[in-house]
Design an enzyme around this catalytic site. Structure first.
Site, PDB file in Angstrom:
ATOM      1  CB  CYS A 271      -0.867   0.140   1.170  1.00 43.20           C
ATOM      2  SG  CYS A 271      -2.136  -1.247   1.130  1.00 43.20           S
TER       3      CYS A 271
HETATM    4  N1  LIG Z   1      -2.569  -5.958   2.004  1.00 44.25           N
HETATM    5  C1  LIG Z   1      -3.044  -4.935   2.755  1.00 44.25           C
HETATM    6  O1  LIG Z   1      -2.647  -4.663   3.804  1.00 44.25           O
HETATM    7  C2  LIG Z   1      -4.016  -4.010   2.091  1.00 44.25           C
HETATM    8  C3  LIG Z   1      -4.752  -2.938   2.988  1.00 44.25           C
HETATM    9  C4  LIG Z   1      -5.758  -2.216   2.413  1.00 44.25           C
HETATM   10  C5  LIG Z   1      -6.020  -2.358   1.192  1.00 44.25           C
HETATM   11  N2  LIG Z   1      -5.417  -3.240   0.229  1.00 44.25           N
HETATM   12  C6  LIG Z   1      -5.702  -3.202  -1.232  1.00 44.25           C
HETATM   13  O2  LIG Z   1      -6.641  -4.194  -1.154  1.00 44.25           O
HETATM   14  C7  LIG Z   1      -6.439  -4.794  -2.569  1.00 44.25           C
HETATM   15  C8  LIG Z   1      -6.100  -6.293  -2.483  1.00 44.25           C
HETATM   16  O3  LIG Z   1      -5.089  -6.318  -1.760  1.00 44.25           O
HETATM   17  P1  LIG Z   1      -4.432  -7.736  -1.240  1.00 44.25           P
HETATM   18  O4  LIG Z   1      -3.100  -7.436  -0.193  1.00 44.25           O
HETATM   19  O5  LIG Z   1      -5.589  -8.578  -0.607  1.00 44.25           O
HETATM   20  O6  LIG Z   1      -3.938  -8.453  -2.571  1.00 44.25           O
HETATM   21  P2  LIG Z   1      -3.421 -10.020  -2.658  1.00 44.25           P
HETATM   22  O7  LIG Z   1      -2.707 -10.045  -3.665  1.00 44.25           O
HETATM   23  O8  LIG Z   1      -2.886 -10.621  -1.374  1.00 44.25           O
HETATM   24  O9  LIG Z   1      -4.922 -10.663  -3.032  1.00 44.25           O
HETATM   25  C9  LIG Z   1      -5.363 -10.486  -4.289  1.00 44.25           C
HETATM   26  C10 LIG Z   1      -6.088 -11.879  -4.842  1.00 44.25           C
HETATM   27  O10 LIG Z   1      -6.873 -11.547  -6.022  1.00 44.25           O
HETATM   28  C11 LIG Z   1      -6.637 -12.750  -6.901  1.00 44.25           C
HETATM   29  N3  LIG Z   1      -7.232 -12.270  -8.220  1.00 44.25           N
HETATM   30  C12 LIG Z   1      -6.524 -11.699  -8.967  1.00 44.25           C
HETATM   31  N4  LIG Z   1      -7.204 -11.374 -10.182  1.00 44.25           N
HETATM   32  C13 LIG Z   1      -8.617 -11.874  -9.929  1.00 44.25           C
HETATM   33  C14 LIG Z   1      -9.618 -12.001 -10.635  1.00 44.25           C
HETATM   34  N5  LIG Z   1      -9.822 -11.586 -11.739  1.00 44.25           N
HETATM   35  N6  LIG Z   1     -10.578 -12.699 -10.076  1.00 44.25           N
HETATM   36  C15 LIG Z   1     -10.571 -13.289  -8.631  1.00 44.25           C
HETATM   37  N7  LIG Z   1      -9.460 -13.126  -7.993  1.00 44.25           N
HETATM   38  C16 LIG Z   1      -8.331 -12.450  -8.605  1.00 44.25           C
HETATM   39  C17 LIG Z   1      -5.202 -13.085  -6.510  1.00 44.25           C
HETATM   40  O11 LIG Z   1      -4.975 -14.456  -7.136  1.00 44.25           O
HETATM   41  C18 LIG Z   1      -4.938 -12.731  -5.173  1.00 44.25           C
HETATM   42  O12 LIG Z   1      -5.113 -14.090  -4.488  1.00 44.25           O
HETATM   43  C19 LIG Z   1      -5.290  -3.958  -3.355  1.00 44.25           C
HETATM   44  O13 LIG Z   1      -5.982  -2.979  -3.929  1.00 44.25           O
HETATM   45  C20 LIG Z   1      -4.675  -3.610  -2.096  1.00 44.25           C
HETATM   46  O14 LIG Z   1      -3.984  -2.174  -2.487  1.00 44.25           O
HETATM   47  C21 LIG Z   1      -4.516  -4.023   0.588  1.00 44.25           C
END
Ligand SMILES: NC(=O)c1ccc[n+]([C@@H]2O[C@H](COP(=O)([O-])OP(=O)(O)OC[C@H]3O[C@@H](n4cnc5c(N)ncnc54)[C@H](O)[C@@H]3O)[C@@H](O)[C@H]2O)c1
Length: 433
Positions: A271
């Site tokens: 992030c």
């Molecule tokens: N990790 C954090 O601490 C955090 C905190 C706040 C916000 N975010 C935001 O949340 C969002 C997700 O982050 P994350 O950390 O969970 O990412 P991540 O990579 O851990 O998880 C995302 C998941 O989505 C899956 N994916 C990709 N394309 C897909 C599709 N078309 N259909 C279904 N699944 C699909 C991936 O395989 C993966 O498992 C991002 O925008 C991130 O910036 C993350």
């Protein structure tokens, strides 16, 4: 249609599909299933699908027992078959939003997820985007794709944005203790999304999807800029011969108008390093140059070099050079007590040391293997803390709680501490940043 869906959500009889079962999607799935909703996790990664359906966890903050129980009670399941999206009353998108090498937003995952939803969109569905993104994404990118089906927002289906604010490993503020901000394409959209989240936390409604998108970017830009400020203050204190940690601790006694941020080896994770660039990119399209964001990015990205300079100085004080020295890096994850190495400054520190001919080892109980992004090198964590005195310098880059710092202090020759892990410890072995 609105009333029907609202009643279903309030009664928790609505089915919710969560696209993306990563650090954000999995905890959200577990929380909503615990509240009684039937949850299906839609995930492209078959390994994660298998893990969930066999009651296992791959995210530190989510317990396998919870998943096991919810899966066996048929409250939660995962699938890679996106046809079933049409059965969902609510679909929440939690897919990645990384940066491209050019530091421009990569919204391709949001586009792919929206394409899948578009294929099966039906009347009466609520779609919520949670992925962090630039203001305008829901309205300008997702909405036209969904309306391309001939269905109209607020008449046939509903659309909202609600940023995820999860903080991995934060034991004090979990998903239930952190209010959700919600902004819809229409008032009904906002109300429906608010009804989903109010099942487990407080909800704060804003006037539009753009406002909700901007809230998240303000929060993370605020952090990036303040960390950059305090990193620069650390460099100033170094020049002045002051201990920056002492200064921050004292300043934080002021009960108003000051909030402590701490210096370190740089910023990491999914992030803070990337989200502000989503905002600056959007503003560039409007001919506005966001100076704070660029400057903060520049200052924070220089911190690994500063840590390496401290290692070089420490070796120099013993008439040694970086080349061929042995350095043990503590921590590979981007923050303490987690296994996530995305954008971790520890990898930059290791990379810089390797480039200088240092024989680098690292210790991280959560991260067995690391490699740099171009795969030029890979290292495995040392298994235990035996023979620490064979390293010329120990560098604390990530201050995991379960490291035996007493042993590290006793047995190391010199310690460069980038995290104040040795707070209140007086020793001429310790070099602080
Ligand atoms: N990790 C954090 O601490 C955090 C905190 C706040 C916000 N975010 C935001 O949340 C969002 C997700 O982050 P994350 O950390 O969970 O990412 P991540 O990579 O851990 O998880 C995302 C998941 O989505 C899956 N994916 C990709 N394309 C897909 C599709 N078309 N259909 C279904 N699944 C699909 C991936 O395989 C993966 O498992 C991002 O925008 C991130 O910036 C993350």
């Amino acid at each position: 249609m609105y009333k029907q869906l609202l009643e279903k959500i309030s009664a928790r009889t609505s089915k919710i599909g969560i696209m993306g079962q990563g650090y954000v999607g999995l905890p959200l799935s577990v929380e909503l299933s615990k509240k009684g909703f039937g949850i299906t996790g839609f995930e492209v990664d078959e390994y994660k699908v298998k893990m969930i359906n066999s009651g296992q966890s791959y995210v530190g903050d989510v317990s396998a027992d919870d998943i096991k129980e919810l899966v066996s009670n048929k409250q939660f399941n995962a699938t890679a078959d996106f046809e079933n999206l049409s059965e969902m009353d609510v679909v929440i998108i939690c897919v990645p939003t990384p940066l491209r090498k050019s530091k421009n937003p990569d919204v391709s995952y949001i586009i792919e997820a929206s394409k899948s939803i578009k294929k099966t969109l039906r009347k009466g569905q609520l779609i919520i985007l949670e992925s962090t993104t630039y203001p305008g994404t829901t309205d300008e990118l997702v909405l036209p794709m969904l309306e391309d089906t001939g269905l109209n927002v607020s008449v046939d289906f509903f659309l909202a944005f609600s940023p995820e604010r999860i903080d991995p490993s934060n034991k004090k503020f979990g998903i239930k203790d952190t209010p959700k901000v919600v902004g819809g394409l229409c008032k009904k959209c906002t109300e429906l999304a608010a009804a989903v989240y109010s099942s487990f936390t407080k909800v704060h409604k804003v006037s539009s999807t753009q406002a909700a998108e901007m809230v998240k970017l303000l929060e993370n830009t605020f952090r990036a800029v303040n960390i950059a400020l305090v990193n620069e203050v650390a460099l100033m204190c170094d020049k002045l011969g002051l201990n920056v940690w002492e200064i921050i601790e004292a300043a934080a006694t002021k009960p108003f108008g000051f909030m402590p941020f701490y210096p370190g080896p740089g910023i990491g994770g999914h992030c803070i390093p990337s989200d502000p660039h989503y905002l600056s990119w959007k503003l560039k399209t409007l001919n506005f140059y966001s100076r704070f964001i660029e400057l903060a990015g520049e200052l924070n990205s220089k911190m690994p070099e500063y840590v390496v300079a401290k290692v070089a100085d420490a070796l120099n004080s013993k008439a040694k050079a970086l080349k061929n020295s042995k350095v043990l890096v503590f921590g590979a994850a981007y923050k303490k007590d987690i296994a996530d190495i995305r954008e971790s400054p520890a990898i930059d520190v290791m990379n810089l040391l390797l480039e200088k001919g240092v024989r680098v080892s690292y210790y991280d109980p959560y991260v067995p293997v690391v490699q740099n992004c171009s795969c030029r090198w890979a290292l495995s964590s040392i298994k235990n803390l035996v023979g620490l005195n064979k390293y010329d310098v120990a560098v604390v880059v990530t201050d995991h709680t379960n490291i035996d710092y007493k042993k590290v202090l006793k047995e190391s020759n010199i310690i460069v501490d980038a995290r104040n892990a040795f707070k209140n410890t007086k020793s001429n072995k310790i070099v602080r940043i």
